[in-house]
Scaffold this motif. Structure first.
Motif, PDB file in Angstrom:
ATOM      1  N   THR A   1       0.917  -1.404   0.448  1.00 24.30           N
ATOM      2  CA  THR A   1       0.114   0.444  -0.280  1.00 24.30           C
ATOM      3  C   THR A   1       1.004   0.963   0.336  1.00 24.30           C
ATOM      4  OG1 THR A   1      -1.424  -1.291   1.559  1.00 24.30           O
ATOM      5  CG2 THR A   1      -2.278   1.523   1.421  1.00 24.30           C
ATOM      6  N   THR A   2      -0.045   2.585  -0.867  1.00 23.87           N
ATOM      7  CA  THR A   2       1.388   3.219  -0.873  1.00 23.87           C
ATOM      8  C   THR A   2       0.456   4.482  -0.670  1.00 23.87           C
ATOM      9  OG1 THR A   2       0.985   4.335  -3.403  1.00 23.87           O
ATOM     10  CG2 THR A   2       2.639   2.338  -2.397  1.00 23.87           C
ATOM     11  N   ARG A   3       1.113   5.996  -0.281  1.00 24.60           N
ATOM     12  CA  ARG A   3       0.470   7.228   0.049  1.00 24.60           C
ATOM     13  C   ARG A   3       1.983   7.910  -1.179  1.00 24.60           C
ATOM     14  NH1 ARG A   3      -1.233   8.167   5.822  1.00 24.60           N
ATOM     15  NH2 ARG A   3      -3.456   7.955   5.268  1.00 24.60           N
ATOM     16  N   THR A   4       0.637   8.775  -1.702  1.00 20.62           N
ATOM     17  CA  THR A   4       1.541  10.045  -2.958  1.00 20.62           C
ATOM     18  C   THR A   4       1.789  10.947  -2.719  1.00 20.62           C
ATOM     19  OG1 THR A   4       0.542   9.004  -4.955  1.00 20.62           O
ATOM     20  CG2 THR A   4       1.012  11.105  -5.299  1.00 20.62           C
ATOM     21  N   VAL A   5       2.988  11.088  -3.184  1.00 20.70           N
ATOM     22  CA  VAL A   5       3.639  12.647  -2.402  1.00 20.70           C
ATOM     23  C   VAL A   5       3.586  13.191  -4.171  1.00 20.70           C
ATOM     24  CG1 VAL A   5       5.559  14.165  -2.064  1.00 20.70           C
ATOM     25  CG2 VAL A   5       5.692  11.893  -0.678  1.00 20.70           C
ATOM     26  N   ALA A   6       2.671  14.340  -4.323  1.00 20.11           N
ATOM     27  CA  ALA A   6       2.575  14.817  -5.700  1.00 20.11           C
ATOM     28  C   ALA A   6       3.691  15.214  -5.644  1.00 20.11           C
ATOM     29  CB  ALA A   6       1.325  15.702  -5.093  1.00 20.11           C
ATOM     30  N   HIS A   7       4.046  16.306  -7.211  1.00 19.63           N
ATOM     31  CA  HIS A   7       4.791  16.341  -8.059  1.00 19.63           C
ATOM     32  C   HIS A   7       3.871  17.806  -8.263  1.00 19.63           C
ATOM     33  CE1 HIS A   7       2.644  15.226 -11.575  1.00 19.63           C
ATOM     34  NE2 HIS A   7       3.138  16.283 -12.408  1.00 19.63           N
ATOM     35  N   ALA A   8       4.823  18.867  -9.182  1.00 22.60           N
ATOM     36  CA  ALA A   8       5.330  20.157  -8.658  1.00 22.60           C
ATOM     37  C   ALA A   8       4.651  20.358 -10.331  1.00 22.60           C
ATOM     38  CB  ALA A   8       6.288  20.639  -9.254  1.00 22.60           C
ATOM     39  N   GLY A   9       3.494  21.773 -10.045  1.00 22.40           N
ATOM     40  CA  GLY A   9       3.514  22.464 -11.081  1.00 22.40           C
ATOM     41  C   GLY A   9       4.129  21.910 -12.605  1.00 22.40           C
TER      42      GLY A   9
ATOM     43  N   VAL B   1       2.729  12.442   6.461  1.00 23.27           N
ATOM     44  CA  VAL B   1       3.893  12.902   6.262  1.00 23.27           C
ATOM     45  C   VAL B   1       3.850  12.847   5.043  1.00 23.27           C
ATOM     46  CG1 VAL B   1       6.490  11.575   5.725  1.00 23.27           C
ATOM     47  CG2 VAL B   1       5.361  11.043   8.187  1.00 23.27           C
ATOM     48  N   ALA B   2       3.168  12.455   3.790  1.00 27.45           N
ATOM     49  CA  ALA B   2       3.102  12.175   2.890  1.00 27.45           C
ATOM     50  C   ALA B   2       2.829  13.764   2.132  1.00 27.45           C
ATOM     51  CB  ALA B   2       2.771  11.178   2.294  1.00 27.45           C
ATOM     52  N   ALA B   3       1.623  14.209   2.862  1.00 26.70           N
ATOM     53  CA  ALA B   3       0.997  15.482   2.340  1.00 26.70           C
ATOM     54  C   ALA B   3       1.983  16.498   2.907  1.00 26.70           C
ATOM     55  CB  ALA B   3       0.280  15.858   3.356  1.00 26.70           C
ATOM     56  N   TYR B   4       3.030  16.656   4.210  1.00 18.90           N
ATOM     57  CA  TYR B   4       3.605  17.314   4.495  1.00 18.90           C
ATOM     58  C   TYR B   4       5.062  17.478   3.708  1.00 18.90           C
ATOM     59  CZ  TYR B   4       6.090  20.824   7.922  1.00 18.90           C
ATOM     60  OH  TYR B   4       6.505  21.508   8.499  1.00 18.90           O
TER      61      TYR B   4
ATOM     62  N   VAL C   1      -4.803   3.234   8.757  1.00 15.31           N
ATOM     63  CA  VAL C   1      -4.093   2.145   9.594  1.00 15.31           C
ATOM     64  C   VAL C   1      -2.634   2.044   9.422  1.00 15.31           C
ATOM     65  CG1 VAL C   1      -3.786   0.088  10.561  1.00 15.31           C
ATOM     66  CG2 VAL C   1      -6.193   0.652   9.844  1.00 15.31           C
ATOM     67  N   GLY C   2      -2.847   2.404   8.470  1.00 17.25           N
ATOM     68  CA  GLY C   2      -0.839   2.307   8.019  1.00 17.25           C
ATOM     69  C   GLY C   2      -0.477   3.575   8.728  1.00 17.25           C
ATOM     70  N   ARG C   3       1.220   3.798   8.626  1.00 21.84           N
ATOM     71  CA  ARG C   3       1.394   4.653   8.834  1.00 21.84           C
ATOM     72  C   ARG C   3       2.995   5.134   7.321  1.00 21.84           C
ATOM     73  NH1 ARG C   3       2.888   5.065  14.945  1.00 21.84           N
ATOM     74  NH2 ARG C   3       1.474   6.203  15.265  1.00 21.84           N
ATOM     75  N   GLU C   4       3.089   5.562   7.148  1.00 22.71           N
ATOM     76  CA  GLU C   4       3.932   5.415   6.228  1.00 22.71           C
ATOM     77  C   GLU C   4       5.200   5.494   6.428  1.00 22.71           C
ATOM     78  OE1 GLU C   4       1.526   9.529   4.732  1.00 22.71           O
ATOM     79  OE2 GLU C   4       2.794   7.920   6.695  1.00 22.71           O
ATOM     80  N   PHE C   5       6.350   4.714   5.874  1.00 30.59           N
ATOM     81  CA  PHE C   5       7.922   3.845   6.000  1.00 30.59           C
ATOM     82  C   PHE C   5       8.939   5.161   6.021  1.00 30.59           C
ATOM     83  CE2 PHE C   5      11.157   0.698   5.919  1.00 30.59           C
ATOM     84  CZ  PHE C   5      11.457   0.662   7.071  1.00 30.59           C
TER      85      PHE C   5
END
Length: 399
Positions: A54-62, A247-250, A275-279
């Motif tokens: 399972t992953t959480r996205t870190v969005a790139h720049a425009g 953490v991903a959003a920050y 439930v999960g946290r970013e590793f």
């Protein structure tokens, strides 16, 4: 005559994965995670983590930060073990998936191998620790963290009564927390670290950072350097708490978008959404060029894409020696700052990840190197040879 069909067979979990709580992660995925470090498949698994976790996205720049190019052949040799080798030798001898070299802010070489390309997102492993350090620096600058010398329980009262009580944020950044967590993964006789890896990452039945709630103290805080991923997991938990978001959003808000990253990054998670946290100790994934943007930003004192992304003071502070580098082992990771490894006493430092992941920065020569590798587990020769190459590429002037 009737043909007897063979009975279908399911894979069997190894005993270490059947101990403890049962997992809802499919058996085949647990086994794939169990073997993801293996030397015969890690050239592929290290760029396929979004298929395993399972992953959480870190969005790139425009608008990505354009990295100028001045392509040149890597026409130098390096000496290792009393022999000279070419850069092509280096790629083969040190299990290289991708390599990018920058000189004075320009890409001079960008190489992809083993069916990887500019869209491949590679796992950073413990290079993630250096990214977590950058986030701590941003939170400090914003006043979300009042002081690095605050006790961690000021922000994470859940750690009262554990070995982290009385430990400062600075000591955790320096890997001097003193808690009893040996970074050793002897799965035949699993200790705290190996058990945490199995339960949090393979089985997803625990959160990686939660081991900090019950960990004991081994050394007086600040007295002893002992590398441990749990320290960085606590820092990730700190970021989550003081930012009020994930953490991903920050990471997106404070680093990835202002950095001008050209592609999304992502963290692997230690559990399902909600439930999960970013590793945060070893789970970030990104492209070769976006890792290079981190290195160039550090080289430029925290500036990238026309703006100050990370405070210049934090770049200096986090790469200053809390554990000095060994002058007799240049190019090898012997010294430590705040989640950055120091490679010599002349200012070179690196984010380093398991089995050969590097964001190397050499301020005197204005060199940045990103090397993405698939070292076999426990291969120390490839690490030493990479150190020799990094010294040579720093001294090299493209023609």
């Amino acid at each position: 005559m009737a043909v007897t069909q063979p009975a279908s067979a399911q894979q069997t979990l190894p005993p270490v994965l059947t101990d403890g709580p049962s997992s809802s992660v499919p058996t085949a995925i647990q086994i794939a995670r169990w073997h993801m470090l293996d030397g015969d498949i890690n050239a592929l698994t290290f760029r396929s983590m979004d298929r395993l976790f399972t992953t959480r996205t870190v969005a790139h720049a425009g608008t990505p930060w354009r990295l100028p190019r001045a392509d040149a052949p890597l026409d130098f040799t390096y000496n290792f073990g009393g022999k000279n080798y070419t850069s092509q030798d280096f790629l083969d001898r040190t299990y290289t998936n991708a390599l990018l070299v920058m000189k004075d802010g320009k890409i001079v070489s960008e190489i992809y191998r083993n069916n990887s390309d500019e869209n491949s997102r590679f796992i950073a492993w413990s290079m993630t620790k250096s990214i977590t350090s950058l986030l701590v620096g941003c939170a400090l600058a914003e006043g979300r963290i009042a002081s690095l010398d605050d006790d961690i329980i000021v922000y994470l009262p859940e750690l009262k009564g554990s070995g982290y009580a009385g430990v400062t944020i600075r000591q955790i950044l320096q890997m001097r927390s003193g808690v009893d967590y040996e970074e050793r993964y002897d799965f035949a006789n699993p200790g705290i670290a190996a058990r945490n890896h199995v339960d949090a990452l393979v089985k997803n039945v625990a959160r990686f950072a939660d081991a900090a709630r019950t960990i004991r103290r081994l050394h007086q805080p600040g007295s002893t350097f002992q590398y441990k991923t749990l320290d960085t997991a606590v820092l990730g938990w700190l970021i989550e708490r003081v930012s009020g978001t994930s953490v991903a959003a920050y990471t997106t808000q404070k680093l990835w978008e202002p950095l001008g990253a050209e592609q999304d990054g992502f963290y692997i998670m230690d559990g399902q959404p909600g439930v999960g946290r970013e590793f945060s100790g070893a789970g970030f994934n990104a492209t070769l060029r976006d890792f290079a943007r981190i290195g160039q930003m550090m080289l430029d004192g925290g500036r990238a894409n026309g703006r100050q992304v990370v405070p210049a003071d934090w770049v200096r502070t986090s790469t200053a020696p809390s554990t000095p580098a060994d002058p007799k082992a240049p190019g090898l990771p012997t010294g430590y700052g705040m989640q950055w490894w120091l490679l010599n006493d002349k200012g070179a430092y690196s984010a380093l990840g398991l089995q050969g992941q590097y964001i190397y920065v050499d301020p005197p020569s204005r060199t940045v190197v990103v090397k993405i590798s698939y070292f076999p587990p426990g291969d120390e020769t490839a690490t030493a040879e990479t150190g020799a190459f990094l010294q040579a590429v720093s001294a090299w002037t493209p023609r």
